[in-house]
Design an enzyme around this catalytic site. Structure first.
Site, PDB file in Angstrom:
ATOM      1  N   ARG A 179      30.866  16.098  10.578  1.00 10.49           N
ATOM      2  CA  ARG A 179      31.246  16.350   9.221  1.00 10.49           C
ATOM      3  C   ARG A 179      32.149  17.478   9.024  1.00 10.49           C
ATOM      4  NH1 ARG A 179      26.859  17.580   5.534  1.00 10.49           N
ATOM      5  NH2 ARG A 179      28.155  17.076   3.770  1.00 10.49           N
ATOM      6  N   GLY A 201      33.784  10.405  -0.502  1.00  8.69           N
ATOM      7  CA  GLY A 201      32.707  11.009  -1.563  1.00  8.69           C
ATOM      8  C   GLY A 201      32.071  12.294  -0.828  1.00  8.69           C
ATOM      9  N   GLU A 202      31.012  12.233  -0.929  1.00  8.73           N
ATOM     10  CA  GLU A 202      29.841  13.120  -0.029  1.00  8.73           C
ATOM     11  C   GLU A 202      28.793  12.360   0.279  1.00  8.73           C
ATOM     12  OE1 GLU A 202      30.309  16.405   0.588  1.00  8.73           O
ATOM     13  OE2 GLU A 202      28.253  15.651   1.453  1.00  8.73           O
ATOM     14  N   HIS A 241      41.434   8.236   4.153  1.00 11.87           N
ATOM     15  CA  HIS A 241      41.253   7.517   3.018  1.00 11.87           C
ATOM     16  C   HIS A 241      42.389   6.401   2.572  1.00 11.87           C
ATOM     17  CE1 HIS A 241      37.958   9.606   0.986  1.00 11.87           C
ATOM     18  NE2 HIS A 241      38.456  10.752   1.714  1.00 11.87           N
ATOM     19  N   ILE A 273      40.472  14.137   4.140  1.00 18.53           N
ATOM     20  CA  ILE A 273      40.041  15.011   3.047  1.00 18.53           C
ATOM     21  C   ILE A 273      38.761  15.602   3.602  1.00 18.53           C
ATOM     22  CG2 ILE A 273      39.354  15.643   0.780  1.00 18.53           C
ATOM     23  CD1 ILE A 273      41.176  13.296  -0.321  1.00 18.53           C
ATOM     24  N   ARG A 274      38.640  16.610   4.091  1.00 16.59           N
ATOM     25  CA  ARG A 274      37.306  17.093   4.774  1.00 16.59           C
ATOM     26  C   ARG A 274      36.446  16.134   5.594  1.00 16.59           C
ATOM     27  NH1 ARG A 274      35.569  21.879   3.318  1.00 16.59           N
ATOM     28  NH2 ARG A 274      33.355  21.709   3.907  1.00 16.59           N
ATOM     29  N   GLU A 330      42.476   4.192   0.588  1.00 11.95           N
ATOM     30  CA  GLU A 330      42.608   3.746  -0.643  1.00 11.95           C
ATOM     31  C   GLU A 330      43.425   4.533  -1.591  1.00 11.95           C
ATOM     32  OE1 GLU A 330      40.158   5.040   0.837  1.00 11.95           O
ATOM     33  OE2 GLU A 330      38.817   6.386  -0.451  1.00 11.95           O
ATOM     34  N   CYS A 355      35.699   7.538   5.258  1.00 13.67           N
ATOM     35  CA  CYS A 355      35.557   9.033   5.400  1.00 13.67           C
ATOM     36  C   CYS A 355      33.756   9.049   5.047  1.00 13.67           C
ATOM     37  CB  CYS A 355      36.212   9.687   4.547  1.00 13.67           C
ATOM     38  SG  CYS A 355      36.397  11.335   4.617  1.00 13.67           S
TER      39      CYS A 355
HETATM   40  N1  GLN Z   1      33.011  15.817   3.816  1.00 12.20           N
HETATM   41  C1  GLN Z   1      32.484  14.553   3.069  1.00 12.20           C
HETATM   42  C2  GLN Z   1      31.106  14.165   3.558  1.00 12.20           C
HETATM   43  O1  GLN Z   1      30.379  14.841   4.483  1.00 12.20           O
HETATM   44  C3  GLN Z   1      33.480  13.500   3.183  1.00 12.20           C
HETATM   45  C4  GLN Z   1      34.684  13.619   2.540  1.00 12.20           C
HETATM   46  C5  GLN Z   1      35.185  12.444   2.151  1.00 12.20           C
HETATM   47  O2  GLN Z   1      34.739  11.458   1.930  1.00 12.20           O
HETATM   48  N2  GLN Z   1      36.442  12.907   1.804  1.00 12.20           N
HETATM   49  O3  GLN Z   1      30.447  13.284   3.214  1.00 12.20           O
END
Ligand code: GLN
Length: 194
Positions: A109, A48-49, A171, A135-136, A173, A80
């Protein structure tokens, strides 16, 4: 035996973790308040973030009890953003962003891979090849002595464990492959009971 697996559900991809846990014959329990931590055998922190999750962990009053539970040995798996939350140190985090210092890694990050936004790749792991969705994703920039590297991509660590804490920069999941969750429950959660 059926385990109660908590899934931090403040923000992010918590629902996909829950379906793996059900598929593996265990009970997912969404965690939003300190009360939800009671009776858990383990905890998963989703993607997530991480900076938003950090704020919500503070405002919900969950940060301190979760930290105490991890120190007390609660098996915990972060993917992540969840890995960022578990790290000892975050590079390029928001200034007010907290982490649990639960595994001796430094993470940067949004830094993994040539295509920073998103890519998929095969990862070498102790369970064999694993398809990773990034993903990022955070890059693991340093790994302490007590950390075991369980998976790599391009020679870099992407799956790490220290005692009761497992963390992945990708990820697992999102690919329909529950082997990593199975490993977590069979090796990390069950080891704690021995
Ligand atoms: N870039 C996100 C963060 O800094 C992490 C990305 C993700 O969980 N897919 O939290």
């Amino acid at each position: 035996m059926n385990k109660q697996i908590g899934i931090l559900a403040l923000q992010g991809a918590f629902a996909s973790h829950a379906s793996y846990i059900t598929e593996l014959g265990h009970s997912p329990q969404e965690v939003r308040t300190p009360r939800d931590l009671g009776g858990l055998d383990a905890l998963i922190m989703p993607g997530g973030e991480s900076s938003t999750m950090s704020q919500l962990l503070e405002s919900s009053g969950l940060f301190e009890p979760i930290q105490a539970a991890i120190v007390g040995g609660l098996p915990t798996f972060g993917t992540c953003a969840g890995m960022i939350l578990l790290a000892r140190e975050i590079v390029d985090g928001r200034l007010d962003q907290c982490c649990f210092d639960a595994i001796d890694i430094t993470v940067r990050r949004n830094a993994f891979g040539r295509q920073i936004d998103s890519f998929e790749a095969d990862i070498d792991t102790v369970m064999g090849d694993f398809h990773g969705v990034f993903i990022r994703a955070p890059r693991i920039e340093s790994v302490g002595e007590k950390v075991e590297v369980l998976g790599t991509y391009g020679g870099e660590p992407v799956l790490v464990r220290q005692a009761n804490v497992l963390a992945a920069s990708f990820h697992p999941e999102l690919t329909g492959d529950a082997r990593l969750h199975e490993y977590f429950i069979n090796s990390v959660v069950t080891t704690k009971e021995k």
